[in-house]
Design an enzyme around this catalytic site. Structure first.
Site, PDB file in Angstrom:
ATOM      1  N   GLY D 148       0.826  -1.199   0.000  1.00  0.00           N
ATOM      2  CA  GLY D 148       0.000   0.000   0.000  1.00  0.00           C
ATOM      3  C   GLY D 148       0.860   1.249   0.000  1.00  0.00           C
ATOM      4  O   GLY D 148       2.081   1.200   0.220  1.00  0.00           O
ATOM      5  N   CYS D 149       0.220   2.376  -0.238  1.00  0.00           N
ATOM      6  CA  CYS D 149       0.961   3.633  -0.357  1.00  0.00           C
ATOM      7  C   CYS D 149       1.513   4.092   0.982  1.00  0.00           C
ATOM      8  O   CYS D 149       2.724   4.305   1.128  1.00  0.00           O
ATOM      9  CB  CYS D 149       0.079   4.696  -0.998  1.00  0.00           C
ATOM     10  SG  CYS D 149      -1.560   4.848  -0.272  1.00  0.00           S
TER      11      CYS D 149
END
Lengths: 342, 342, 342, 342
Positions: D148-149
């Site tokens: 994920g970011c």
């Protein structure tokens, strides 16, 4: 009518003072000074005030501030300390929106602000103008040091926790972010739209001038020196401060109730229901501070979210609130505008 | 106290009506409806109104609008036309912020809005609520069609030129741009921040619903059908409309004086001095329209720059202005907030 | 490898040149000058170039530009005209991104730019670097005047219409808007984020320096002096120019086909299908110009929408395109980055 | 040429994959699917890709993904887990940009993502695609769970400190903020420009889906379960993640050197010199992570500032980096674009 003078009216806190005082029923701005723009009509520099403010900027030497009941300094740091003593002696009450009188320890102030203090004696007399903490002292004050923008948000957010002694005062973390108006209305590359828009960054992570102010305030609440890490950030937007505060829980408590009780009678502090996340726009152009309290995963950290408009509760609005208190007016006078959202 | 009902309060014009009416000394919102959010507290949906609005949204069927003195429709197009007749018959005055009653030619309206009109008879009675043009008719109106946002800016900007007959009415160009709040508070991909921020584009260049409304208004001023090219654009910002209007000069005149005289008594139109360029932020959150006039290179084209806040003078503020006129109040009541800038 | 020198690399066109040339297979920046920041590492001033550009800024006197094959001037107006003659005489080809050589009429240039021209003789030799108009002349040029940002968008948008003689050349209207990077990287109050964000305004409505440049170009296409009204606006965003162009139709034509044919072989002009509205972000960080054509209500006005990235096709990218043409390279070399959207 | 399939290409990670792969010398997108937009040309939906991508979206059933060498899932959570097993069995390598295979504890995943996992057996095989941590395992992986970011930025920022055992792993604080593109390209009120622009707020303070992913990663580094408080915020901008990380120092070390050594050979991690504050724009459109380390007031807290572009190093760029590793290519291939700034 309270006769108001504004010294240094060409910055954002100056124009915001004018915006607020336009709608104040018991105060009137009678003079506003500018070193660089004397002779210019205020409404020519700030078209938003066309039709509402008829004053011209006057040179400081021509301002005759002593006829005022109260003078606001919306100046860079280092100006108010030169003029406050004379005004106070003349019976004029002074509210300084800059940092000159915020730090009680003059040596500490001189270290952080890089200049010699011109009125160290007055520092002791000055009252720190955070009404939620100091209302009684403000009432009788001749000289009020209006708090900084970050310090307002951070202190209000930590206040109930520290007063109640439920978090570790040696390990406080304040992660905060401000809109670009907080940097003032001076020409600088770093706050150009093309530099600061569509981007985000921290600044002053190793040390920011608001750190000693906040530490002093929190230490006062705690009755002992606190340990604080404070990291400010620059937001790609105009107005608003958001503080995300982290405290390590040392004693169980109903944190929500703690905040609700502490601020129950405060006209400008809104404790939101559990689970909420205040947006800066929800206080835009108003004197409100909205606060929400979280305890992630029911763990040992309490997270407080606090938002203010940096130009209002973080500067000009709080200054007007202080004036209202000093002159025995309804604290809300001139400050009842509803936040502008969207 | 004027009892106010708001139908459809969950959009931006609804919340802006509430913001303005909070500070109105002679009007009080007594009910606000929502089809989808009945039972929700207004302040839960709009945290900016916490502490200021205590109402819950009610289902339309439960609203008992007939007890109101005036009802504002802040609804999508096509709702007011179904309910206005009943309210008017019951003696309730109606101000429609949507487009239902703006176009006198019902067939034309049906073409542009893609639906059958439910109350064609009422269209003839409705008064177009642009006070600078129609103040007397508004006073006695039972039903006011509040102008669209672009139409307000474009009509005010062309008004003195067309009334004076100094430009060619067959070759009018209106290039206008609006902040994203003009698209309303509905979930759409094209107005997501990640789509519309840091970008700019025209839309509806081949035909936009505000075209017939503007054409009707300008034709009325001209006494003949005008030729208008209107291109709207979407700005990467929240509030504000800017219109850049181009007219071909057919008769010499002192254009600056023309505007100053035409709007001399208007409380909400500010004709700026020659050479200025109004910024949208200079009217933000206010009911003002600021206008500047240019004649580039002393040529045969006059350029008018006009700005409004699309949610205020372009919607809710103008609606309140209309209400003030209809009820014989000071036209400025509730609308004296100073623009918020920066 | 083409040896490239950049004079004045601390502004936005300078850093954009560096960004593009980093990925150019046949050119290498060997020196970059700055009067004020000599000795500073480029990557210290522009962190986006860390790891990609190892140069330091050098003082102009130390730059030894004559060893370069080509020198770009990314300087304020008035610098290139002092140095270009010497470089050209030394066999170095020069591309000026400022305005010094854009206007053939030296007296006109001097009027608009407020200074005396230092090299009027060179003006006649300079080739105006709009490849879509002047590709052949650019090939052999020793000195290229790189077009301004607005002039690029406006000229490309009017080009097919004027060349085909289908609109009235005496009544052209160019309404255009630019992101704030177009104002350059100099400290100014008016382009601070807190001033220019969340707002929109026209500027230079009575006369902007790009007007004579555009008029000269369009007049050249028309074979006669055109009449042009040009109003620029400042957008609350970083990059991008949008031009909305209005022409009065004098001869029927298939306007869409006209554009498609005229630009069929152009690598950097994209004629969009009918009905589209180009967004500035659809060309962000690329050398493309996207164009759409509308004829509102099938009337007598044609509307052209054209977008570019002001720092690329409006400045540094077009300069690289010109270099590629001058040195016989593939025109796309170094310019094949895909637009960055969202 | 590596044949690439993209499943679910209508979101931001999909379009960013296409942007990056356009410039990849050894990979080619051969098919791209969409449930809702099959038949639409990719370049019609994303004008930024006009002239660069000639594909149409195809229905998933028609995509024939098994002919691909690698398939990227740029889908909502819960799609890849249904299709990955079949593809892997057919010899197609899979990179999932969603969360389906990121959490090793299936029960924990099901709790946070609110659905039953369709392929729990594959979870064990999936390799967590953070190259700076897992490069060797990625090389041979059949199935990569792209991080994920927020987890990318937070893990890279804490990595050297936790591996070196110099901070208290039980009291980690990650305060992070993301541009609105992180919320994806779906119509929602809360991420409309008019809602999210010119404002700032936290969200998910009591618990966000990226918390267990980050905790798992940090616990792996620490060799023991860490205690983490993670508060994400929504920035009024398009791209970029900024993480401000706070760790309590338990052992003295040269923190700057620790980071420089740990990331010395990493092509996409830039450790900035002491005293710097990375801006998100300094990595915009690039696969870089820039990091700076501070120790405020020489106290007992170390502050790490880390920035990435959420759509590149936080999603599509990291996925391409993983593909490059899996196929034995130069890790930088297709990822050498210079950050776009301003």
């Amino acid at each position: 009518m309270i006769k108001v003078g504004v010294v240094g009216g060409t910055g954002y806190t100056g124009v915001e003072l004018l915006r607020l005082l336009c709608c104040h029923a018991e105060a009137e701005v009678v003079t506003i000074t500018s070193r660089g723009d004397a002779g210019t009509a205020v409404a020519d520099m700030f078209p938003s005030l066309r039709g509402r403010v008829d004053l011209d900027f006057v040179a400081p030497a021509d301002a005759d501030l002593e006829r005022c009941d109260v003078v606001f300094f919306a100046t860079p740091n280092g100006i108010a300390m030169q003029q406050a003593a004379g005004l106070v002696a003349a019976g004029v009450r002074v509210i300084d929106l800059a940092a000159d009188f915020r730090i009680r320890d003059v040596a500490l102030w001189e270290k952080w602000y890089g200049m010699q203090h011109a009125a160290p004696d007055l520092v002791a007399e000055a009252v720190y103008g955070l009404p939620e903490l100091n209302r009684e002292a403000i009432r009788g004050a001749r000289l009020v040091a209006n708090p900084g923008c970050y310090p307002t948000a951070v202190q209000l957010g930590f206040l109930p926790l520290i007063e109640a002694g439920v978090i570790d005062p040696s390990a406080l973390i304040a992660d905060a972010a401000s809109g670009a108006s907080g940097a003032g209305r001076k020409a600088e590359v770093r706050t150009l739209l093309a530099e600061a828009s569509d981007s985000f960054q921290a600044y002053g992570a190793s040390g920011h001038r608001h750190l000693p102010e906040i530490s002093q305030g929190l230490s006062g609440m705690a009755g002992a020196r606190v340990g604080l890490t404070f990291v400010p950030h620059l937001l790609p937007m105009v107005r608003g401060i958001h503080a995300t505060l982290y405290g390590r829980i040392t004693r169980e408590a109903d944190f929500q109730a703690l905040f609700e009780q502490r601020f129950a009678d405060e006209p400008f502090v809104d404790v939101m229901p559990p689970g909420r996340h205040p947006e800066t726009r929800s206080v835009r152009a108003s004197n409100l501070c909205r606060i929400a309290i979280h305890r992630p995963q029911d763990g040992d950290v309490v997270v407080v979210l606090a938002v203010i408009d940096n130009l209002v509760k973080g500067a000009a609005g709080q200054a007007v609130q202080n004036m209202n208190i000093m002159f025995g007016l309804d604290e809300r006078e001139g400050l009842d505008g509803v936040p502008v959202s969207p």
